[in-house]
Scaffold this motif. Structure first.
Motif, PDB file in Angstrom:
ATOM      1  N   GLU A   1      18.169 -34.964  -7.406  1.00  0.00           N
ATOM      2  CA  GLU A   1      18.156 -35.411  -8.803  1.00  0.00           C
ATOM      3  C   GLU A   1      17.200 -34.530  -9.601  1.00  0.00           C
ATOM      4  OE1 GLU A   1      20.200 -37.660  -9.817  1.00  0.00           O
ATOM      5  OE2 GLU A   1      20.848 -38.183  -7.790  1.00  0.00           O
TER       6      GLU A   1
ATOM      7  N   GLN B   1      35.081 -24.879  -0.159  1.00  0.00           N
ATOM      8  CA  GLN B   1      34.892 -26.297  -0.423  1.00  0.00           C
ATOM      9  C   GLN B   1      33.856 -26.504  -1.545  1.00  0.00           C
ATOM     10  OE1 GLN B   1      34.039 -28.368   3.175  1.00  0.00           O
ATOM     11  NE2 GLN B   1      33.822 -30.307   2.099  1.00  0.00           N
ATOM     12  N   ILE B   2      34.132 -27.471  -2.417  1.00  0.00           N
ATOM     13  CA  ILE B   2      33.139 -27.820  -3.440  1.00  0.00           C
ATOM     14  C   ILE B   2      32.231 -28.892  -2.856  1.00  0.00           C
ATOM     15  CG2 ILE B   2      32.797 -28.822  -5.737  1.00  0.00           C
ATOM     16  CD1 ILE B   2      35.537 -27.656  -6.491  1.00  0.00           C
ATOM     17  N   GLU B   3      30.922 -28.653  -2.900  1.00  0.00           N
ATOM     18  CA  GLU B   3      29.987 -29.621  -2.317  1.00  0.00           C
ATOM     19  C   GLU B   3      29.156 -30.271  -3.408  1.00  0.00           C
ATOM     20  OE1 GLU B   3      28.116 -28.247   1.261  1.00  0.00           O
ATOM     21  OE2 GLU B   3      29.685 -26.736   1.487  1.00  0.00           O
ATOM     22  N   GLN B   4      28.729 -31.502  -3.131  1.00  0.00           N
ATOM     23  CA  GLN B   4      27.911 -32.243  -4.105  1.00  0.00           C
ATOM     24  C   GLN B   4      26.432 -31.972  -3.846  1.00  0.00           C
ATOM     25  OE1 GLN B   4      28.942 -34.241  -6.741  1.00  0.00           O
ATOM     26  NE2 GLN B   4      30.948 -33.393  -6.218  1.00  0.00           N
ATOM     27  N   ILE B   5      25.706 -31.631  -4.880  1.00  0.00           N
ATOM     28  CA  ILE B   5      24.257 -31.452  -4.727  1.00  0.00           C
ATOM     29  C   ILE B   5      23.633 -32.852  -4.786  1.00  0.00           C
ATOM     30  CG2 ILE B   5      22.182 -30.363  -5.685  1.00  0.00           C
ATOM     31  CD1 ILE B   5      24.089 -28.422  -7.212  1.00  0.00           C
ATOM     32  N   ASN B   6      22.869 -33.225  -3.758  1.00  0.00           N
ATOM     33  CA  ASN B   6      22.358 -34.610  -3.745  1.00  0.00           C
ATOM     34  C   ASN B   6      20.915 -34.733  -4.228  1.00  0.00           C
ATOM     35  OD1 ASN B   6      21.074 -33.541  -1.596  1.00  0.00           O
ATOM     36  ND2 ASN B   6      21.877 -34.942  -0.066  1.00  0.00           N
TER      37      ASN B   6
ATOM     38  N   GLY C   1      27.794 -22.980  -9.595  1.00  0.00           N
ATOM     39  CA  GLY C   1      27.801 -24.324 -10.136  1.00  0.00           C
ATOM     40  C   GLY C   1      29.017 -24.458 -11.035  1.00  0.00           C
TER      41      GLY C   1
ATOM     42  N   THR D   1      24.930 -29.336 -13.513  1.00  0.00           N
ATOM     43  CA  THR D   1      26.065 -29.734 -12.669  1.00  0.00           C
ATOM     44  C   THR D   1      25.605 -30.123 -11.277  1.00  0.00           C
ATOM     45  OG1 THR D   1      28.181 -29.026 -11.732  1.00  0.00           O
ATOM     46  CG2 THR D   1      26.514 -27.320 -11.967  1.00  0.00           C
ATOM     47  N   LYS D   2      26.401 -30.975 -10.635  1.00  0.00           N
ATOM     48  CA  LYS D   2      26.113 -31.364  -9.240  1.00  0.00           C
ATOM     49  C   LYS D   2      27.173 -30.784  -8.306  1.00  0.00           C
ATOM     50  CE  LYS D   2      22.549 -34.251  -9.436  1.00  0.00           C
ATOM     51  NZ  LYS D   2      22.570 -35.666  -9.217  1.00  0.00           N
ATOM     52  N   GLU D   3      28.132 -30.020  -8.873  1.00  0.00           N
ATOM     53  CA  GLU D   3      29.215 -29.474  -8.035  1.00  0.00           C
ATOM     54  C   GLU D   3      28.912 -28.027  -7.690  1.00  0.00           C
ATOM     55  OE1 GLU D   3      33.094 -30.217  -9.648  1.00  0.00           O
ATOM     56  OE2 GLU D   3      32.876 -32.265  -8.911  1.00  0.00           O
TER      57      GLU D   3
END
Ligand code: M6R
Length: 607
Positions: A238, A231-236, A180, A199-201
């Motif tokens: 909440e 690659q940095i991915e977004q955690i979707n 993260g 973090t969401k990254e």
């Protein structure tokens, strides 16, 4: 299974670790521990039992630059404080946490012992800290790189050394690790839920990859020390999704979420214009879908029962031969991969070792394997040759509920697509879609009368054996109902095809053994009613889940719970909900730990 969390940064390290471990509790564990590095040494605290006990044992004034924490689900060595992670080497300079199993630890341990190393735990993991200490020459990455080839087995690993305070080195082989990325802070975990609140990254490590991180950044590299760009991915997800939101247990919350999660699984994937469906992730051209001659599905546990229903449905509606098999069996049977066969690996977590290894074996033999997973970025999702996400949101309770109905939803859409490409008429496609779209409101009706299921549970929870019986599409629902009851209430329950009882299980019937029959109004209803009468004649208590208005069933059964009348193909959705709720209330009556039943883990990452 075991969980890892690590942190480098300015926050209070112990708090980040404890909070992360608390988020990992749902995976199942029996002990936990943390190690915090200041500029000179580690402070390590380990405790058997729950995270709150660990938290109470951590000194309040503890300062740190970085730290690693672990929840252990015992495999090698009994459950006690010493066997809990983290594990230090003899000098106290190296500390590790490890998920997975080191298969050759005995050989490594004897060699180290012959060189004078003293072991304090019975675990396989402790060899790692001693080996890293032995190979350390001032650079932790190098030491880890030298040790990894000596290890046979699986690992998700996080390591610290007192000479490099503020640094964590991680490595992955067969056990997930995710980084993260924060603002001048870095996290590492076995599961994004541990870091989601910060973090969401995220960066997901693959097998054979390592990371070295400090609060100021990270470097990913391979075993030859070649840097790898990831690659940095977004955690979707909440953070609210991993809270109980007023429900006493995650399981109850997740049962109720099914109204929304099923809708989410079909939204945008059904078309009234074409009376068909669309699953973009399959990434298959119409010709490819046309040429499928066989569908084969592999899975474990609840995902396997959803897959059994899927196979029934595909054969019956799309008229394509389809089978579902336990992934643990597929892996070792030297499976034959036939031409024009399409494979699915179904897994809520996307990390189940049996399913992952079976998938890899099939891929090695040339199979195209599509993943049906819930956890985005999970190993099966990434390694499969395309696939579909459930979008159920995090499933935290060990007992799977909403993933089951979302898995069904995906396979119902897939069946529709195949059937419409072959013989299914437009009107029949529309009927099928309407049936599926009605499922959420029917489930809402069922959930408005859970008090009836609570009363049923109060009447039956003292029984020590229960049979679940169903036929056709609802036979796997009986299997799933029995699994739910046994795993959270510890009442012994078995699922059978109702027709099978006369071939053996009927010997169990007496006044003490209730049978729960699933009786939809489909072509097999009358046959199921005959089976009910066979049980009644032997004085077995009878519970039925039947369809509103079915007075005949109501007359035979001692207790009946009605589901709304629906398209007959949709009853697996409607019949599984009362099974889940019944199991939940039985477990409550018995005072069980509903969300974390004994001996079980959410994500089974060992064979
Ligand atoms: O994550 P997966 O769907 O691959 O998990 C498979 C099984 O471990 C899982 O369904 C297990 O049986 C659950 N405890 C059932 O409630």
């Amino acid at each position: 299974m075991c969980g890892i969390v690590g942190y480098c940064g300015p926050r209070v390290v112990s708090q980040v670790l404890i909070e992360g471990l608390r988020r990992l509790e749902y995976r199942g564990y029996d002990s936990a521990g943390i190690s915090i590095a200041d500029s000179q040494q580690f402070t390590t605290v380990k405790k058997t039992g729950k995270i709150k006990e660990l938290s109470a044992a951590v000194p309040e004034d503890i300062q740190g630059l970085s730290g690693i924490g672990h929840t252990r689900w015992a495999t090698h060595g009994e459950v006690n404080d010493t066997n809990a992670h983290p594990h230090l080497d003899g000098s106290g300079k190296v500390v590790i946490v490890h998920n997975g199993i080191i298969e050759n630890y005995e050989a490594l341990k004897s060699k180290l012992k012959s060189q004078g190393t003293v072991f304090v735990s019975e675990t396989d993991s402790e060899v790692i800290s001693h080996l890293i200490a032995q190979y350390y020459e001032g650079d932790l990455e190098h030491a880890v790189i030298k040790v990894l080839p000596l290890l046979k087995g699986t690992y998700g690993l996080a390591v610290m050394h007192t000479s490099e305070p503020g640094k964590i080195v991680g490595a992955r082989n067969g056990s997930p690790l995710v980084l993260g990325i924060g603002d001048h802070e870095m996290f590492i975990a076995s599961d994004v839920t541990a870091i989601l609140q910060y973090t969401k990254e995220a960066v997901y490590l693959n097998d054979g990859e390592l990371v070295a991180m400090t609060k100021d950044g990270y470097k990913t590299f391979d075993i030859n020390n070649n840097e790898i760009s990831k690659q940095i991915e977004q955690i979707n997800w909440e953070i609210e999704q991993i809270e109980k939101d007023g429900f006493p247990h995650f399981m109850e919350k997740e049962i109720y979420e099914q109204v929304a999660s099923i809708k989410r699984a079909f939204t945008g994937r059904l078309s009234l214009d074409t009376a068909s469906g669309h699953l973009g992730g399959l990434d298959m051209l119409p010709q490819e879908l046309h040429s499928i001659e066989r569908v084969k599905i592999i899975a474990a546990g609840t995902s396997y029962y959803a897959s059994l229903i899927a196979a029934y449905l595909i054969e019956r509606i799309a008229r394509i031969p389809a089978t579902a098999e336990l992934s643990s069996e597929v892996r070792y049977k030297n499976p034959i991969v036939e031409r024009n066969s399409l494979y699915f690996a179904v897994s809520q977590s996307g990390e189940t070792a049996d399913t992952l290894y079976a998938m890899r074996e099939l891929q090695r033999k040339g199979a195209k394997v599509l993943g049906v997973c819930n956890v985005v970025g999970s190993t099966i999702a990434r390694e499969s040759n395309g696939g579909v996400y459930l979008h159920s949101g995090p499933e935290i309770a060990v007992a799977s509920t909403k993933a089951f109905t979302s898995q069904l939803t995906i396979f119902y859409i897939f069946t529709l697509i195949l059937a419409r490409m072959r013989h299914m008429a437009f009107e029949d496609g529309l009927e099928f879609i309407k049936g599926l779209q009605s499922v959420p409101s029917h489930i809402e009706q069922i959930l408005s009368k859970t008090d009836e299921l609570q009363s049923l549970a109060r009447k039956y929870y003292k029984h020590t054996n229960v049979l679940f019986l169903g036929r056709g599409l609802n036979y796997p629902v009986a299997l799933e109902g029995a699994l739910k009851l046994k795993e959270i209430s510890y009442i012994h329950a078995e699922g059978y095809s109702a027709a099978e009882i006369k071939h053996g299980p009927i010997a169990l019937i007496n006044e003490e053994t209730p049978s729960l029959f699933i009786v939809p109004d489909d072509a097999l209803r009358d046959k199921v009613i005959s089976n009910m009468k066979e049980v009644k004649a032997r004085k077995g208590p009878l519970i039925a889940f039947a369809v509103e208005g079915d007075t005949e069933v109501a007359e035979i059964a001692d207790d009946v719970f009605f589901v709304p009348k629906a398209n007959e193909l949709m009853y697996p959705f409607l019949m599984v909900i009362p099974s889940q709720v019944f199991a939940y209330y039985c477990a409550i009556e018995l005072g069980r730990d509903v969300d974390q039943p004994r001996n079980l883990a959410k994500s089974v990452t060992v064979e």
